[in-house]
Write an enzyme that holds these catalytic residues in place. Structure first.
Site, PDB file in Angstrom:
ATOM      1  N   GLY A 180       0.769  -1.107  -0.067  1.00 38.42           N
ATOM      2  CA  GLY A 180      -0.027  -0.028  -0.116  1.00 38.42           C
ATOM      3  C   GLY A 180       0.769   1.210   0.172  1.00 38.42           C
ATOM      4  N   LEU A 181       1.868   1.388   0.558  1.00 39.38           N
ATOM      5  CA  LEU A 181       2.736   2.422   0.636  1.00 39.38           C
ATOM      6  C   LEU A 181       3.449   2.818  -0.744  1.00 39.38           C
ATOM      7  CD1 LEU A 181       4.368   4.591   2.534  1.00 39.38           C
ATOM      8  CD2 LEU A 181       5.900   3.293   2.921  1.00 39.38           C
ATOM      9  N   THR A 212      -0.957  -2.815  -3.802  1.00 42.08           N
ATOM     10  CA  THR A 212      -1.583  -3.810  -4.716  1.00 42.08           C
ATOM     11  C   THR A 212      -1.616  -3.237  -6.084  1.00 42.08           C
ATOM     12  OG1 THR A 212      -2.811  -4.615  -2.951  1.00 42.08           O
ATOM     13  CG2 THR A 212      -3.756  -4.892  -5.111  1.00 42.08           C
ATOM     14  N   ASN A 219      -8.400   5.056   5.101  1.00 43.70           N
ATOM     15  CA  ASN A 219      -8.373   5.102   3.423  1.00 43.70           C
ATOM     16  C   ASN A 219      -9.139   4.422   2.675  1.00 43.70           C
ATOM     17  OD1 ASN A 219      -7.112   2.900   1.427  1.00 43.70           O
ATOM     18  ND2 ASN A 219      -6.302   2.429   3.445  1.00 43.70           N
ATOM     19  N   LEU A 275      -8.648   4.327  -0.907  1.00 48.20           N
ATOM     20  CA  LEU A 275      -7.867   4.456  -2.209  1.00 48.20           C
ATOM     21  C   LEU A 275      -8.288   3.787  -3.268  1.00 48.20           C
ATOM     22  CD1 LEU A 275      -4.174   4.668  -0.689  1.00 48.20           C
ATOM     23  CD2 LEU A 275      -5.514   6.685  -1.631  1.00 48.20           C
ATOM     24  N   PHE A 292      -7.052   0.952  -4.864  1.00 44.61           N
ATOM     25  CA  PHE A 292      -6.128   0.063  -5.815  1.00 44.61           C
ATOM     26  C   PHE A 292      -5.840   1.321  -6.977  1.00 44.61           C
ATOM     27  CE2 PHE A 292      -7.626  -4.421  -4.968  1.00 44.61           C
ATOM     28  CZ  PHE A 292      -7.157  -4.362  -3.817  1.00 44.61           C
ATOM     29  N   ASN A 330       2.049  -7.797  -4.283  1.00 46.59           N
ATOM     30  CA  ASN A 330       0.575  -7.932  -3.954  1.00 46.59           C
ATOM     31  C   ASN A 330      -0.402  -7.547  -5.242  1.00 46.59           C
ATOM     32  OD1 ASN A 330      -2.127  -7.035  -2.922  1.00 46.59           O
ATOM     33  ND2 ASN A 330      -1.269  -7.292  -0.714  1.00 46.59           N
ATOM     34  N   SER A 339      -9.345  -6.026   0.501  1.00 45.00           N
ATOM     35  CA  SER A 339      -9.406  -4.792   0.858  1.00 45.00           C
ATOM     36  C   SER A 339     -10.938  -4.473   0.840  1.00 45.00           C
ATOM     37  CB  SER A 339      -8.896  -3.977  -0.352  1.00 45.00           C
ATOM     38  OG  SER A 339      -9.112  -2.813  -0.456  1.00 45.00           O
ATOM     39  N   ASN A 346     -11.984  -1.491  -0.021  1.00 44.45           N
ATOM     40  CA  ASN A 346     -12.146  -0.263  -0.992  1.00 44.45           C
ATOM     41  C   ASN A 346     -12.408  -0.541  -2.298  1.00 44.45           C
ATOM     42  OD1 ASN A 346     -11.732   1.449   1.516  1.00 44.45           O
ATOM     43  ND2 ASN A 346      -9.643   1.083   1.058  1.00 44.45           N
ATOM     44  N   THR A 347     -12.569  -1.732  -2.756  1.00 42.32           N
ATOM     45  CA  THR A 347     -13.123  -2.145  -4.167  1.00 42.32           C
ATOM     46  C   THR A 347     -14.263  -2.851  -3.970  1.00 42.32           C
ATOM     47  OG1 THR A 347     -11.063  -2.489  -4.998  1.00 42.32           O
ATOM     48  CG2 THR A 347     -12.564  -3.730  -6.146  1.00 42.32           C
ATOM     49  N   LYS A 364      -4.053 -12.869   1.569  1.00 41.98           N
ATOM     50  CA  LYS A 364      -4.353 -11.889   2.598  1.00 41.98           C
ATOM     51  C   LYS A 364      -5.766 -11.758   2.892  1.00 41.98           C
ATOM     52  CE  LYS A 364      -2.810  -7.216   3.854  1.00 41.98           C
ATOM     53  NZ  LYS A 364      -2.196  -6.072   3.669  1.00 41.98           N
ATOM     54  N   ASN A 386      -5.865  -7.171   6.753  1.00 41.93           N
ATOM     55  CA  ASN A 386      -5.873  -6.005   5.900  1.00 41.93           C
ATOM     56  C   ASN A 386      -6.734  -4.778   6.952  1.00 41.93           C
ATOM     57  OD1 ASN A 386      -6.297  -4.038   3.533  1.00 41.93           O
ATOM     58  ND2 ASN A 386      -6.493  -6.110   2.448  1.00 41.93           N
ATOM     59  N   GLY A 427      -2.005  -2.666  13.173  1.00 47.14           N
ATOM     60  CA  GLY A 427      -1.768  -1.968  14.534  1.00 47.14           C
ATOM     61  C   GLY A 427      -0.622  -1.800  15.098  1.00 47.14           C
ATOM     62  N   TYR A 479       2.831  -0.426   8.585  1.00 47.25           N
ATOM     63  CA  TYR A 479       2.595   0.683   7.630  1.00 47.25           C
ATOM     64  C   TYR A 479       2.074   1.537   8.229  1.00 47.25           C
ATOM     65  CZ  TYR A 479       0.147   2.703   3.492  1.00 47.25           C
ATOM     66  OH  TYR A 479       0.154   3.757   2.657  1.00 47.25           O
ATOM     67  N   SER A 480       1.054   1.702   8.826  1.00 47.24           N
ATOM     68  CA  SER A 480       0.366   3.161   9.372  1.00 47.24           C
ATOM     69  C   SER A 480       1.188   3.621  10.739  1.00 47.24           C
ATOM     70  CB  SER A 480      -1.105   2.903   9.836  1.00 47.24           C
ATOM     71  OG  SER A 480      -1.895   2.860   9.057  1.00 47.24           O
TER      72      SER A 480
END
Length: 352
Positions: free
Chosen positions: A62-63, A85, A110, A112, A114, A139, A175, A177-178, A217, A246, A297, A318-319
């Protein structure tokens, strides 16, 4: 250095700060100034998935969606990084704004979607990377406009394109977000998709003369029945590994906070307990031969140790990097090192 830059970055829109941070990291790396960004940890060799990792702490996907900053990110001391991804065709992702910080909760939301330049662009970037240290995961996902009944074609296309360049490959079906993507985690859909990808993986191994591990994942929002079914399917299909987890669609721990009602996946501190619970439950349902990567986390070395105690063989951040900066990598490696050394000194490893 990150502590000095953070107030400036937090004054910007989250996605703009994301891009600026990567640009600054790349500039520092190319100028030989990356030691100012982070002090790489001492090696902690870890053998997982048939691979030898310099240390067990990685960067989650993701980054760096396009694989444009591989060498610079590895220079921060990660034992491995995961890019993507990536999807077959380029896509812009969801409308902006689509990334939000929740600083008091050390969280990020987020949506985003993909956003990436497509698999061909990623392949070109990976081919140019020097990769002096650390391993590379890639990914893969499906395009937003690809219906679920045709999703297999997208995953197979990406799998074949990235296979020769990856140390391992992650199948992202989790994810939020899709639209509809998480439906692929349903038992029969999961069996069909992963079964066909496993067949393709073995054919590619024969063709390329090497076997690249393939991981799946999963989401943190799975019910106990979902976890039971996924563990059964993934175990029967003998996937090489599972990544838990995720981002979450839940808002536990951030209720009433600014941006808490934004659509998207929540990551950071509030995800720690939920993702670790799913990790621990999935670990009990998978054969011991299938390793797990714990992500979600991690904001301290103690968090990384908690993931390992729950059954992870490797961890990803990541975060946590948004709030702690690159020093988090060193801290996590050192904490895991102390955990591994603890039994010989008569200490009891931490449990959850």
């Amino acid at each position: 250095m990150y502590s000095l830059a953070r107030p400036f970055l937090f004054g910007l829109d989250a996605e703009r700060a994301h891009g600026l941070g990567l640009t600054a990291l790349e500039t520092a790396y190319r100028s030989g100034l990356n030691p100012l960004m982070a002090r790489p940890p001492k090696p902690l060799p870890t053998k997982v998935l048939g691979l030898s990792f310099p240390n067990p702490v990685g960067l989650a996907a993701g980054l760096d969606k396009n694989g444009a900053h591989i060498d610079a990110l590895l220079s921060l001391g990660f034992g491995f990084i995961e890019i993507g991804t990536v999807t077959p065709k380029p896509q812009a992702g969801n409308p902006k704004p689509r990334m939000f910080r929740l600083p008091e909760q050390q969280a990020v939301i987020n949506r985003l979607g993909f956003n990436n330049d497509g698999v061909d662009a990623l392949v070109r970037n990976v081919a140019k990377a020097r990769r002096k240290r650390g391993l590379l995961g890639i990914n893969i996902g499906k395009n937003k406009d690809t219906p679920n009944e045709s999703a297999e074609d997208d995953y197979l296309y990406c799998l074949e394109r990235v296979y020769p360049l990856a140390d391992y490959i992650t199948v992202n079906i989790s994810s939020p977000n899709t639209a509809g993507l998480r439906e692929l985690q349903e038992e029969q859909s999961l069996r069909r998709l992963v079964g066909n990808l496993r067949e393709a993986q073995e054919k590619l191994a024969a063709r390329e003369g090497k076997r690249v591990p393939m991981l799946v994942k999963i989401a943190p929002d799975l019910s106990d029945d979902d976890i039971e079914a996924a563990g059964r399917v993934l175990g029967e299909l003998q996937v090489d590994g599972v990544i838990a987890t995720n981002t979450t669609i839940a808002r536990d721990g951030v209720e009433g906070c600014a941006h808490a009602n934004e659509m998207g996946g929540l990551s950071g501190r509030p995800l720690m307990t939920q993702s670790t619970t799913v990790l621990r439950k999935m670990r009990t349902r998978l054969p011991e031969s299938i390793p797990m990567i714990g992500v979600g986390g991690i904001l301290s070395g103690a968090d990384a140790v908690t993931k390992m105690a729950a059954g992870a063989s490797l961890v990803q951040c990541y975060s946590g990097l948004v709030y702690r900066g690159p020093a988090l990598v060193h801290e996590c490696v050192d904490a895991i090192r102390r955990r591994k050394e603890a039994p010989s000194r008569g200490h009891v490893p931490p449990t959850i």
